[in-house]
Design a protein around this motif. Structure first.
Motif, PDB file in Angstrom:
ATOM      1  N   UNK A 104       6.837  -7.827   5.861  1.00 48.13           N
ATOM      2  CA  UNK A 104       8.156  -7.457   5.340  1.00 48.13           C
ATOM      3  C   UNK A 104       9.134  -7.199   6.484  1.00 48.13           C
ATOM      4  N   UNK A 105       8.667  -6.486   7.497  1.00 48.92           N
ATOM      5  CA  UNK A 105       9.549  -6.185   8.628  1.00 48.92           C
ATOM      6  C   UNK A 105       9.827  -7.430   9.464  1.00 48.92           C
ATOM      7  N   UNK A 106       8.808  -8.243   9.681  1.00 49.10           N
ATOM      8  CA  UNK A 106       9.018  -9.488  10.421  1.00 49.10           C
ATOM      9  C   UNK A 106      10.024 -10.393   9.717  1.00 49.10           C
ATOM     10  N   UNK A 107      10.077 -10.310   8.404  1.00 45.15           N
ATOM     11  CA  UNK A 107      10.990 -11.149   7.627  1.00 45.15           C
ATOM     12  C   UNK A 107      12.383 -10.553   7.524  1.00 45.15           C
ATOM     13  N   UNK A 108      12.468  -9.277   7.159  1.00 43.23           N
ATOM     14  CA  UNK A 108      13.762  -8.719   6.770  1.00 43.23           C
ATOM     15  C   UNK A 108      14.513  -7.981   7.874  1.00 43.23           C
ATOM     16  N   UNK A 109      13.851  -7.607   8.965  1.00 46.31           N
ATOM     17  CA  UNK A 109      14.596  -7.009  10.078  1.00 46.31           C
ATOM     18  C   UNK A 109      15.513  -8.032  10.743  1.00 46.31           C
ATOM     19  N   UNK A 110      15.017  -9.216  11.136  1.00 47.31           N
ATOM     20  CA  UNK A 110      15.943 -10.220  11.695  1.00 47.31           C
ATOM     21  C   UNK A 110      17.019 -10.627  10.684  1.00 47.31           C
ATOM     22  N   UNK A 111      16.618 -10.738   9.424  1.00 47.66           N
ATOM     23  CA  UNK A 111      17.569 -11.085   8.371  1.00 47.66           C
ATOM     24  C   UNK A 111      18.661 -10.022   8.271  1.00 47.66           C
ATOM     25  N   UNK A 112      18.258  -8.748   8.308  1.00 53.03           N
ATOM     26  CA  UNK A 112      19.225  -7.654   8.224  1.00 53.03           C
ATOM     27  C   UNK A 112      20.190  -7.640   9.396  1.00 53.03           C
ATOM     28  N   UNK A 113      19.685  -7.849  10.594  1.00 49.53           N
ATOM     29  CA  UNK A 113      20.546  -7.877  11.777  1.00 49.53           C
ATOM     30  C   UNK A 113      21.531  -9.041  11.701  1.00 49.53           C
ATOM     31  N   UNK A 130      16.001   1.815  10.941  1.00 50.00           N
ATOM     32  CA  UNK A 130      15.213   3.015  10.643  1.00 50.00           C
ATOM     33  C   UNK A 130      14.841   3.029   9.166  1.00 50.00           C
ATOM     34  N   UNK A 131      15.813   2.765   8.309  1.00 49.55           N
ATOM     35  CA  UNK A 131      15.563   2.782   6.865  1.00 49.55           C
ATOM     36  C   UNK A 131      14.668   1.631   6.436  1.00 49.55           C
ATOM     37  N   UNK A 132      14.830   0.449   7.028  1.00 47.67           N
ATOM     38  CA  UNK A 132      13.957  -0.675   6.686  1.00 47.67           C
ATOM     39  C   UNK A 132      12.513  -0.384   7.079  1.00 47.67           C
ATOM     40  N   UNK A 133      12.317   0.232   8.236  1.00 47.69           N
ATOM     41  CA  UNK A 133      10.956   0.555   8.678  1.00 47.69           C
ATOM     42  C   UNK A 133      10.310   1.568   7.744  1.00 47.69           C
ATOM     43  N   UNK A 330       1.395   0.701  13.070  1.00 49.97           N
ATOM     44  CA  UNK A 330       1.695  -0.335  14.057  1.00 49.97           C
ATOM     45  C   UNK A 330       2.842  -1.231  13.600  1.00 49.97           C
ATOM     46  N   UNK A 331       3.089  -1.284  12.287  1.00 48.18           N
ATOM     47  CA  UNK A 331       4.212  -2.072  11.781  1.00 48.18           C
ATOM     48  C   UNK A 331       5.541  -1.538  12.312  1.00 48.18           C
ATOM     49  N   UNK A 332       5.593  -0.230  12.585  1.00 48.25           N
ATOM     50  CA  UNK A 332       6.843   0.362  13.069  1.00 48.25           C
ATOM     51  C   UNK A 332       7.265  -0.206  14.416  1.00 48.25           C
ATOM     52  N   UNK A 333       6.297  -0.653  15.201  1.00 48.39           N
ATOM     53  CA  UNK A 333       6.625  -1.223  16.504  1.00 48.39           C
ATOM     54  C   UNK A 333       7.404  -2.526  16.379  1.00 48.39           C
ATOM     55  N   UNK A 334       7.238  -3.215  15.254  1.00 52.09           N
ATOM     56  CA  UNK A 334       7.950  -4.484  15.040  1.00 52.09           C
ATOM     57  C   UNK A 334       9.458  -4.238  15.061  1.00 52.09           C
ATOM     58  N   UNK A 335       9.908  -3.252  14.300  1.00 47.80           N
ATOM     59  CA  UNK A 335      11.338  -2.944  14.235  1.00 47.80           C
ATOM     60  C   UNK A 335      11.856  -2.482  15.588  1.00 47.80           C
ATOM     61  N   UNK A 336      11.079  -1.627  16.238  1.00 46.49           N
ATOM     62  CA  UNK A 336      11.525  -1.091  17.528  1.00 46.49           C
ATOM     63  C   UNK A 336      11.705  -2.206  18.557  1.00 46.49           C
ATOM     64  N   UNK A 350      17.853   5.064  18.458  1.00 51.46           N
ATOM     65  CA  UNK A 350      16.909   4.620  17.421  1.00 51.46           C
ATOM     66  C   UNK A 350      15.698   5.545  17.363  1.00 51.46           C
ATOM     67  N   UNK A 351      15.099   5.842  18.517  1.00 55.74           N
ATOM     68  CA  UNK A 351      13.909   6.688  18.536  1.00 55.74           C
ATOM     69  C   UNK A 351      14.203   8.073  17.983  1.00 55.74           C
TER      70      UNK A 351
END
Length: 379
Positions: A104-113, A130-133, A330-336, A350-351
């Motif tokens: 979900x993060x790999x898909x929607x974080x780049x999309x959101x940005x 932060x909210x997406x994560x 570990x998924x949280x590291x994707x967004x960071x 962000x942190x």
């Protein structure tokens, strides 16, 4: 030459830290319990087969652009920045229930940005990520296929699909309300530019991947041996789309193997097993939350499961344990990593907001857990 090898090894360790640690722990434990055929009994082959199957099929669907296409359709109906944020936050919240939190993060974080750039609101990048994560980690708590620790606990505990969903539903509902409140607090104004609707790539392949997802569900519900479903999916991808087969996260499968061996060996040391089981008695949930903060919640589930039969407490603790530190999930590291690459000067901000948001929700959901336990108890 030696320096080059060292640099490559260091880069690999940095990229695959958890995998390297799991293999190192497995190797270290082998000095206390010599390798034998008994090692094979430590490994939960059904969990590995289901994990592989789900990752492979989801990668295939992701490649078709279905998730982005549906997200684009929703964004066409928005008219304010607040509405845009609601869509971008709740896309990973709901999709993570089916396609896992990391995908979900790999898909929607780049999309959101990308959407923020189009509408000229890049200043919202930090609160959005932060909210997406949070959304991906919290929404994924609901189902067995939402995250790896749920899949493992589901296959090991004997809990029914509805039982696990029912157990986690109060926390997911509370999380959704909190995310909606956080999003509503963001200042809103009108949006004139909207992202174009992205077309599907090779929509015919969705039928094949839909059939593969049905195989995954049959394995998940015990109607088909998970290993047989994994073999069928692997053979199909070998014939139809080898790129998808290569894109599966094999490091996660290797991490599971390493921890299976490590935890199996620890369980074979009778004195250690007795002491740890005594320490966990009545404290499984808190122990899972605390261990998750330093190892992430997947290793915490694998480790603690060998020393307790309080599966419901373990499920709640490992899911809530994904909140807190950056490595708790570990998924949280994707967004960071994506934020740091796109906006390196925003890392500190962000942190700060990530930690505050995670700790606030962790405290709230722990209070909810204590209240539910006091009212009805937990196995």
């Amino acid at each position: 030459m030696a320096y080059s090898i060292f640099r490559r090894a260091a880069a690999f360790f940095k990229r695959e830290t958890v995998l390297c640690l799991s293999l190192a722990l497995a190797l270290a434990s082998a000095f206390f319990v010599p390798p034998s055929l008994a090692y094979l009994s430590y490994i939960d082959w059904d969990t590995l087969a289901l994990l592989f199957s789900l990752m492979a099929i989801v990668r295939g669907v992701q490649k078709t652009g279905l998730f982005i296409y549906l997200g684009g359709c929703l964004l066409q109906r928005t008219g304010t920045t607040r509405q845009v944020l609601f869509v971008l936050v709740f896309l990973p919240f709901f999709w993570s229930m089916l396609i896992t939190n990391d995908v979900s993060l790999l898909t929607f974080v780049p999309f959101g940005l990308a959407v923020l750039r189009i509408i000229g609101r890049e200043g919202l990048a930090v609160p959005l990520l932060v909210l997406q994560t949070l959304a991906a980690n919290l929404g994924s708590m609901l189902t067995p296929m939402g995250n790896p620790q749920n899949l493992y606990i589901y296959t090991q505990s004997g809990m029914s699909f509805g039982g696990l969903c029912g157990l986690m539903l109060p926390y997911v509902l509370a999380s959704g309300l909190c995310l909606a409140l956080f999003t509503a607090l963001v200042k809103s104004d009108g949006v004139t530019e909207k992202p174009a609707r992205t077309p599907l790539e090779n929509p015919r392949s969705l039928w094949w991947y839909g059939a593969g997802f049905i195989l995954c569900l049959l394995g998940l519900f015990g109607l088909l041996p998970p290993v047989a479903a994994a073999a069928a999916i692997a053979l199909f991808l070998l014939w139809k789309d080898r790129q998808v087969l290569l894109s599966v996260d094999y490091s996660l499968l290797g991490t599971f193997l390493g921890f299976f061996i490590f935890v199996g060996n620890l369980g074979s040391i009778e004195g250690f097993k007795t002491i740890l089981a005594a320490l966990l008695a009545g404290n499984v949930e808190i122990a899972a939350v605390l261990v998750s903060q330093v190892t992430s919640n997947v290793p915490a589930a694998l480790l603690l499961s060998r020393f307790t039969d309080q599966w419901q407490s373990l499920a709640v603790g490992c899911n809530l344990g994904g909140l807190g530190t950056l490595i708790a999930s570990m998924a949280s590291l994707i967004s960071y990593k994506m934020l740091a690459e796109a906006y390196p000067r925003q890392r500190g901000k962000y942190l700060l907001w990530f930690t505050l948001g995670n700790l606030a929700l962790l405290a709230l959901l722990l209070l909810l857990s204590f209240a539910l336990s006091a009212l009805g108890g937990r196995m």
